[in-house]
Design a protein around this motif. Structure first.
Motif, PDB file in Angstrom:
ATOM      1  N   ALA A  65       0.837  -1.202   0.000  1.00 55.25           N
ATOM      2  CA  ALA A  65       0.000   0.000   0.000  1.00 55.25           C
ATOM      3  C   ALA A  65       0.870   1.250   0.000  1.00 55.25           C
ATOM      4  O   ALA A  65       1.908   1.308   0.675  1.00 55.25           O
ATOM      5  CB  ALA A  65      -0.926   0.011   1.208  1.00 55.25           C
ATOM      6  N   TYR A  66       0.412   2.245  -0.755  1.00 52.84           N
ATOM      7  CA  TYR A  66       1.073   3.559  -0.784  1.00 52.84           C
ATOM      8  C   TYR A  66       0.050   4.618  -0.398  1.00 52.84           C
ATOM      9  O   TYR A  66      -1.049   4.668  -0.965  1.00 52.84           O
ATOM     10  CB  TYR A  66       1.629   3.855  -2.176  1.00 52.84           C
ATOM     11  CG  TYR A  66       2.140   5.270  -2.315  1.00 52.84           C
ATOM     12  CD1 TYR A  66       3.355   5.635  -1.736  1.00 52.84           C
ATOM     13  CD2 TYR A  66       1.398   6.233  -2.988  1.00 52.84           C
ATOM     14  CE1 TYR A  66       3.818   6.938  -1.846  1.00 52.84           C
ATOM     15  CE2 TYR A  66       1.862   7.533  -3.103  1.00 52.84           C
ATOM     16  CZ  TYR A  66       3.065   7.887  -2.527  1.00 52.84           C
ATOM     17  OH  TYR A  66       3.521   9.167  -2.618  1.00 52.84           O
ATOM     18  N   GLY A  67       0.395   5.445   0.572  1.00 53.44           N
ATOM     19  CA  GLY A  67      -0.525   6.467   1.051  1.00 53.44           C
ATOM     20  C   GLY A  67       0.050   7.864   0.934  1.00 53.44           C
ATOM     21  O   GLY A  67       1.253   8.086   1.124  1.00 53.44           O
ATOM     22  N   THR A  68      -0.820   8.810   0.603  1.00 57.79           N
ATOM     23  CA  THR A  68      -0.465  10.229   0.573  1.00 57.79           C
ATOM     24  C   THR A  68      -1.364  10.955   1.563  1.00 57.79           C
ATOM     25  O   THR A  68      -2.580  10.799   1.530  1.00 57.79           O
ATOM     26  CB  THR A  68      -0.648  10.824  -0.833  1.00 57.79           C
ATOM     27  OG1 THR A  68       0.126  10.077  -1.769  1.00 57.79           O
ATOM     28  CG2 THR A  68      -0.197  12.280  -0.861  1.00 57.79           C
ATOM     29  N   TYR A  69      -0.755  11.747   2.450  1.00 62.95           N
ATOM     30  CA  TYR A  69      -1.475  12.432   3.527  1.00 62.95           C
ATOM     31  C   TYR A  69      -1.357  13.942   3.324  1.00 62.95           C
ATOM     32  O   TYR A  69      -0.247  14.491   3.320  1.00 62.95           O
ATOM     33  CB  TYR A  69      -0.908  12.041   4.895  1.00 62.95           C
ATOM     34  CG  TYR A  69      -0.861  10.538   5.129  1.00 62.95           C
ATOM     35  CD1 TYR A  69      -1.741   9.682   4.473  1.00 62.95           C
ATOM     36  CD2 TYR A  69       0.082   9.974   5.978  1.00 62.95           C
ATOM     37  CE1 TYR A  69      -1.713   8.324   4.683  1.00 62.95           C
ATOM     38  CE2 TYR A  69       0.118   8.609   6.199  1.00 62.95           C
ATOM     39  CZ  TYR A  69      -0.777   7.785   5.545  1.00 62.95           C
ATOM     40  OH  TYR A  69      -0.755   6.428   5.742  1.00 62.95           O
ATOM     41  N   ALA A 263      -6.182  16.331   8.656  1.00 61.00           N
ATOM     42  CA  ALA A 263      -5.540  15.529   7.619  1.00 61.00           C
ATOM     43  C   ALA A 263      -6.573  14.853   6.729  1.00 61.00           C
ATOM     44  O   ALA A 263      -7.638  14.431   7.190  1.00 61.00           O
ATOM     45  CB  ALA A 263      -4.638  14.468   8.243  1.00 61.00           C
ATOM     46  N   THR A 264      -6.238  14.761   5.454  1.00 56.75           N
ATOM     47  CA  THR A 264      -6.975  13.942   4.493  1.00 56.75           C
ATOM     48  C   THR A 264      -6.004  12.909   3.965  1.00 56.75           C
ATOM     49  O   THR A 264      -4.928  13.251   3.457  1.00 56.75           O
ATOM     50  CB  THR A 264      -7.519  14.789   3.326  1.00 56.75           C
ATOM     51  OG1 THR A 264      -8.417  15.779   3.843  1.00 56.75           O
ATOM     52  CG2 THR A 264      -8.262  13.908   2.328  1.00 56.75           C
ATOM     53  N   ARG A 265      -6.363  11.625   4.117  1.00 54.14           N
ATOM     54  CA  ARG A 265      -5.451  10.541   3.767  1.00 54.14           C
ATOM     55  C   ARG A 265      -6.060   9.700   2.636  1.00 54.14           C
ATOM     56  O   ARG A 265      -7.219   9.305   2.718  1.00 54.14           O
ATOM     57  CB  ARG A 265      -5.156   9.669   4.983  1.00 54.14           C
ATOM     58  CG  ARG A 265      -4.608  10.445   6.170  1.00 54.14           C
ATOM     59  CD  ARG A 265      -4.189   9.522   7.294  1.00 54.14           C
ATOM     60  NE  ARG A 265      -5.293   8.811   7.905  1.00 54.14           N
ATOM     61  CZ  ARG A 265      -5.986   9.253   8.949  1.00 54.14           C
ATOM     62  NH1 ARG A 265      -5.687  10.424   9.502  1.00 54.14           N
ATOM     63  NH2 ARG A 265      -6.974   8.530   9.442  1.00 54.14           N
ATOM     64  N   VAL A 266      -5.251   9.413   1.632  1.00 52.87           N
ATOM     65  CA  VAL A 266      -5.681   8.577   0.512  1.00 52.87           C
ATOM     66  C   VAL A 266      -4.629   7.499   0.293  1.00 52.87           C
ATOM     67  O   VAL A 266      -3.441   7.806   0.143  1.00 52.87           O
ATOM     68  CB  VAL A 266      -5.859   9.400  -0.782  1.00 52.87           C
ATOM     69  CG1 VAL A 266      -6.313   8.487  -1.915  1.00 52.87           C
ATOM     70  CG2 VAL A 266      -6.856  10.539  -0.566  1.00 52.87           C
ATOM     71  N   SER A 267      -5.063   6.232   0.299  1.00 51.95           N
ATOM     72  CA  SER A 267      -4.144   5.117   0.113  1.00 51.95           C
ATOM     73  C   SER A 267      -4.676   4.164  -0.951  1.00 51.95           C
ATOM     74  O   SER A 267      -5.890   3.926  -1.030  1.00 51.95           O
ATOM     75  CB  SER A 267      -3.935   4.351   1.418  1.00 51.95           C
ATOM     76  OG  SER A 267      -3.427   5.183   2.436  1.00 51.95           O
ATOM     77  N   LEU A 268      -3.775   3.620  -1.737  1.00 50.19           N
ATOM     78  CA  LEU A 268      -4.093   2.597  -2.735  1.00 50.19           C
ATOM     79  C   LEU A 268      -3.174   1.409  -2.508  1.00 50.19           C
ATOM     80  O   LEU A 268      -1.996   1.577  -2.156  1.00 50.19           O
ATOM     81  CB  LEU A 268      -3.915   3.130  -4.152  1.00 50.19           C
ATOM     82  CG  LEU A 268      -4.887   4.206  -4.627  1.00 50.19           C
ATOM     83  CD1 LEU A 268      -4.462   4.728  -5.991  1.00 50.19           C
ATOM     84  CD2 LEU A 268      -6.320   3.655  -4.688  1.00 50.19           C
ATOM     85  N   GLY A 269      -3.717   0.193  -2.710  1.00 50.00           N
ATOM     86  CA  GLY A 269      -2.887  -0.974  -2.483  1.00 50.00           C
ATOM     87  C   GLY A 269      -3.294  -2.143  -3.362  1.00 50.00           C
ATOM     88  O   GLY A 269      -4.381  -2.170  -3.943  1.00 50.00           O
ATOM     89  N   VAL A 270      -2.375  -3.109  -3.456  1.00 49.17           N
ATOM     90  CA  VAL A 270      -2.619  -4.319  -4.238  1.00 49.17           C
ATOM     91  C   VAL A 270      -2.296  -5.537  -3.382  1.00 49.17           C
ATOM     92  O   VAL A 270      -1.483  -5.472  -2.445  1.00 49.17           O
ATOM     93  CB  VAL A 270      -1.763  -4.351  -5.520  1.00 49.17           C
ATOM     94  CG1 VAL A 270      -2.165  -3.228  -6.465  1.00 49.17           C
ATOM     95  CG2 VAL A 270      -0.269  -4.260  -5.187  1.00 49.17           C
TER      96      VAL A 270
END
Length: 272
Positions: A65-69, A263-270
């Motif tokens: 997973a990679y997240g941007t905060y 904070a607003t956090r968005v994460s995508l993962g495989v």
């Protein structure tokens, strides 16, 4: 959020030498804790023969997973996390960075033991650079209605808390879980070590809509003493969408970690 303590005296030896020695000491300590974690992982696996028999058909699974905060002070944080799971054992390796806090690498493991048909106990251990070490134990009893109690402790070293609850805390809650993957629960995580009065209430729900989609929602409310000693309150909401082979997490958090930022956090993962 951990606090760094500035040095009050300048060392008699060259500053670059001191920094180099500190880096070596921190690296050695981090490697030692990684080895401890690996040893505990082996102990957990050896002590879970019954679990392995029950779940012999389960195959190991990885999640990346990679997240941007996005923070209200205009800074941006980034996190990369690799998680391995097999049966009731999970291990992870992650790295977080932002311009204010800096960088921190972490590694951890948790294992769940089934002590009785309706009694599960989860033990967790995590270590990180900057000399951090923490652990927790959580017990859940009952089915389909259940209660949970837990305790967490750290060595109070600097740590960027990605759970967003007090780490040195007591957890209590109750909920209901169906035979499938539908569940609802309410928990409270309360500081019981640092006298901050910090408490985070969670209302949690999970439902599988189809073979291709499962959703998880967490509504939370926090109150207690903030980082600067001021009374702090704030709401948070997160939603996780699990699809076939990948997932997405979106969250909005007021006063994240009881700090004066939102904070607003968005994460995508495989999964693989």
């Amino acid at each position: 959020m951990g606090r760094m303590h500035p040095l009050s005296l300048r060392p008699a030896v060259p500053w670059h030498a001191v920094q180099h020695l500190r880096t070596i000491r921190l690296s050695v300590r981090f490697v030692q804790r990684v080895l401890i974690t690996v040893c505990l992982m082996a102990v957990y696996q050896q002590g879970a023969a019954k679990d392995r028999q029950e779940q012999a058909s389960d195959s190991a699974q990885f999640k990346l997973a990679y997240g941007t905060y996005f923070y209200s002070d205009s800074t941006i944080g980034q996190d990369l996390n690799l998680r391995w799971e097999s049966g009731r054992t999970r291990a992870w390796l992650g790295h977080y960075t932002d311009p204010s806090f800096g960088n921190q690498t972490r590694v951890g493991i948790d294992h769940t033991v089934k002590l009785a048909p309706s009694l599960l106990v989860q033990m967790s251990l995590e270590t990180a650079t900057r000399d951090f070490l923490g652990g927790s134990i959580l017990a859940a009893m009952g089915h389909p209605w259940f209660v949970v109690v837990g305790l967490g402790r750290t060595n109070l070293k600097p740590y960027y808390n990605l759970s967003y609850d007090p780490n040195d805390s007591f957890t209590a809650g109750m909920g209901w879980k169906s035979e499938g993957e539908t569940a609802i629960a309410m928990t409270v995580v309360a500081d019981n070590r640092l006298d901050t009065g910090q408490r985070v209430w969670h209302l949690f729900g999970r439902k599988r809509w189809s073979d291709q989609l499962r959703t998880t929602v967490d509504l939370n409310y926090k109150q207690g003493q903030g980082d600067l000693g001021e009374p702090t309150k704030g709401w948070g909401l997160s939603a996780v969408f699990d699809f076939d082979g990948w997932f997405m997490r979106i969250a909005r958090d007021q006063k994240q970690n009881f700090a004066p930022i939102n904070a607003t956090r968005v994460s995508l993962g495989v999964r693989f």
